[in-house]
Enzyme design. Sequence first.
Site, short mmCIF file in Angstrom:
data_model
loop_
_atom_site.label_atom_id
_atom_site.label_comp_id
_atom_site.label_asym_id
_atom_site.label_seq_id
_atom_site.Cartn_x
_atom_site.Cartn_y
_atom_site.Cartn_z
N HIS A 502 -1.02 0.35 -2.20
CA HIS A 502 -0.49 0.96 -3.44
C HIS A 502 0.96 0.56 -3.70
O HIS A 502 1.46 0.78 -4.81
CB HIS A 502 -0.65 2.48 -3.40
CG HIS A 502 0.38 3.20 -2.58
ND1 HIS A 502 0.17 3.52 -1.25
CD2 HIS A 502 1.61 3.67 -2.90
CE1 HIS A 502 1.24 4.15 -0.79
NE2 HIS A 502 2.13 4.26 -1.78
N ASP A 557 -6.28 1.82 1.49
CA ASP A 557 -4.87 1.62 1.10
C ASP A 557 -4.15 0.83 2.20
O ASP A 557 -3.35 1.37 2.97
CB ASP A 557 -4.21 2.99 0.89
CG ASP A 557 -2.82 2.85 0.27
OD1 ASP A 557 -2.51 1.74 -0.23
OD2 ASP A 557 -2.07 3.83 0.30
N SER A 654 6.62 4.65 1.57
CA SER A 654 5.23 4.17 1.48
C SER A 654 5.11 2.75 2.02
O SER A 654 5.95 1.89 1.74
CB SER A 654 4.75 4.22 0.03
OG SER A 654 4.64 5.54 -0.41
#
Length: 705
Positions: A502, A557, A654
């Site tokens: 992502h 992911d 992230s």
Amino acid sequence: MWLLYLLVPALFCRAGGSIPIPQKLFGEVTSPLFPKPYPNNFETTTVITVPTGYRVKLVFQQFDLEPSEGCFYDYVKISADKKSLGRFCGQLGSPLGNPPGKKEFMSQGNKMLLTFHTDFSNEENGTIMFYKGFLAYYQAVDLDECASRSKSGEEDPQPQCQHLCHNYVGGYFCSCRPGYELQEDTHSCQAECSSELYTEASGYISSLEYPRSYPPDLRCNYSIRVERGLTLHLKFLEPFDIDDHQQVHCPYDQLQIYANGKNIGEFCGKQRPPDLDTSSNAVDLLFFTDESGDSRGWKLRYTTEIIKCPQPKTLDEFTIIQNLQPQYQFRDYFIATCKQGYQLIEGNQVLHSFTAVCQDDGTWHRAMPRCKIKDCGQPRNLPNGDFRYTTTMGVNTYKARIQYYCHEPYYKMQTRAGSRESEQGVYTCTAQGIWKNEQKGEKIPRCLPVCGKPVNPVEQRQRIIGGQKAKMGNFPWQVFTNIHGRGGGALLGDRWILTAAHTLYPKEHEAQSNASLDVFLGHTNVEELMKLGNHPIRRVSVHPDYRQDESYNFEGDIALLELENSVTLGPNLLPICLPDNDTFYDLGLMGYVSGFGVMEEKIAHDLRFVRLPVANPQACENWLRGKNRMDVFSQNMFCAGHPSLKQDACQGDSGGVFAVRDPNTDRWVATGIVSWGIGCSRGYGFYTKVLNYVDWIKKEMEEED
């Protein structure tokens, strides 16, 4: 003999006529009106002609003529070659007459005449008799012109081939014995020995007609030409007989011998010349005769001997002459090689092989080479490693040894099962002039990145929010990305980045393939990272299960970035390991999450970390439902932290990894990837479970790690 047949009826004309028969190879001749009685008072001559080169053969099949004493009344007369072959009448069994029976009549030439004569009546004791006449067949028979014809009594027998006669069907031709040429009349032969050439290594030469008298007026030149490197020897045989004079040397006939254009002798008489060693590969024998004499001539045998070359001698103790012979002659050769570990040198040129040939002048066509010790050259550089000499420093010749080693502790030499690192790194200069290892051959070893072994591992347990900054070397695998905003990642090997899908394709954003991919490594400060420079990306690989358009589903992911160039590892830049079992996800196991994300609602300028426990999946599931969230929490994810800890990853973290220290190996393992959560420090954080994707990672990396 060739016998050819052609049936050609031939009828007689009226009395006094002559019938020529066209040239056919066979046919028949009959009396008029045959087989009915022939007419009276009749005479005609039939001329039978066959092609030139053939004779005429005639045989009567039926014969019935009026018999009479001496065949005076009715008769058949046969003639050929200006001679009569007989006069015939009557029939078989009659007391009078001379019937031909089955006799064969043969001409010497290609013509035969048959004359048929009848008188005015055929009466016997007042009774008229009727006679049928005759039927004869003729055929052309090959004429053997070469057979002796003097027996036939011909005044001018032909042919007169002076030497050799050769018959063929329909003709003949003449030829001459060796040393003669057929003349324009195609029958006579003239001696021709002006340019006789001999090229064999040995042989015989003689005067014409030897040992009979040689012809007059000869001008003979016998040339012997053998290959260079050979010398000719001449040996005359008995008898030797050339017309001479007691007082004048060879005034009539003479044999002159030249070697390389120089006269080495002039001979005649009955005394055989001595054996001659001409020391030449080119000899000419000139033989001249006058118009008279009956001497028998001469004959010799010539042989050759090969020129010799000197024994080859080596220039050093390392040169070997294979199969050394006691003597070398023209066209012999020797092969030179070197002892093991040495190579042939001719001048400044390296030879793969050496052969020297004995030339026609008794010298070798090339000089003896030297043998020089093999040089393997400078050893190849080992990426992320080096080598050292275990023999004399800087000497790269035969039997020299080196030891390759890797730059530890950041790299470790790749070893085969059952072999030691020291064995893998030892290379010897071989006799072939190449550096070689017993296991790997010519291929140099490989220094693999050492994963999960930071030089300065983290010891404190600070939180990201309000926590202490990470020190240099605490998390050397940390990657700072700036793609669609800040993000993180971890170094795998020396050219791969593990991150969250992502960060490349954010949820609730349109898919973009041309976004800028900025990747920085090797420092804990953002500003210093920028100074170190961006690392270009060669390839991006996103897991196929990731769905950008499903905002509440972070399945798959995970992504990989392949760097354009490998990075050089060091204390501030080291890869992290991949998990290999489920124990890394045991409940309560503590892990570390590091990143450059938001700190107390502010963007961090330095790397920070937090220590979090692996949470109970069911507790995380219940917590999500309590928040009325429909997010997908699958077996490919795990959660960490606790709502009461107020510690968690935040925006900008992230893609970073959940790092766990393996107590058994003292290595740090990336068990998870920071994937999603609800706010910052407001409960559990959710991570991609890396263990479930190890096979995909290795396949994408093509086992580069």
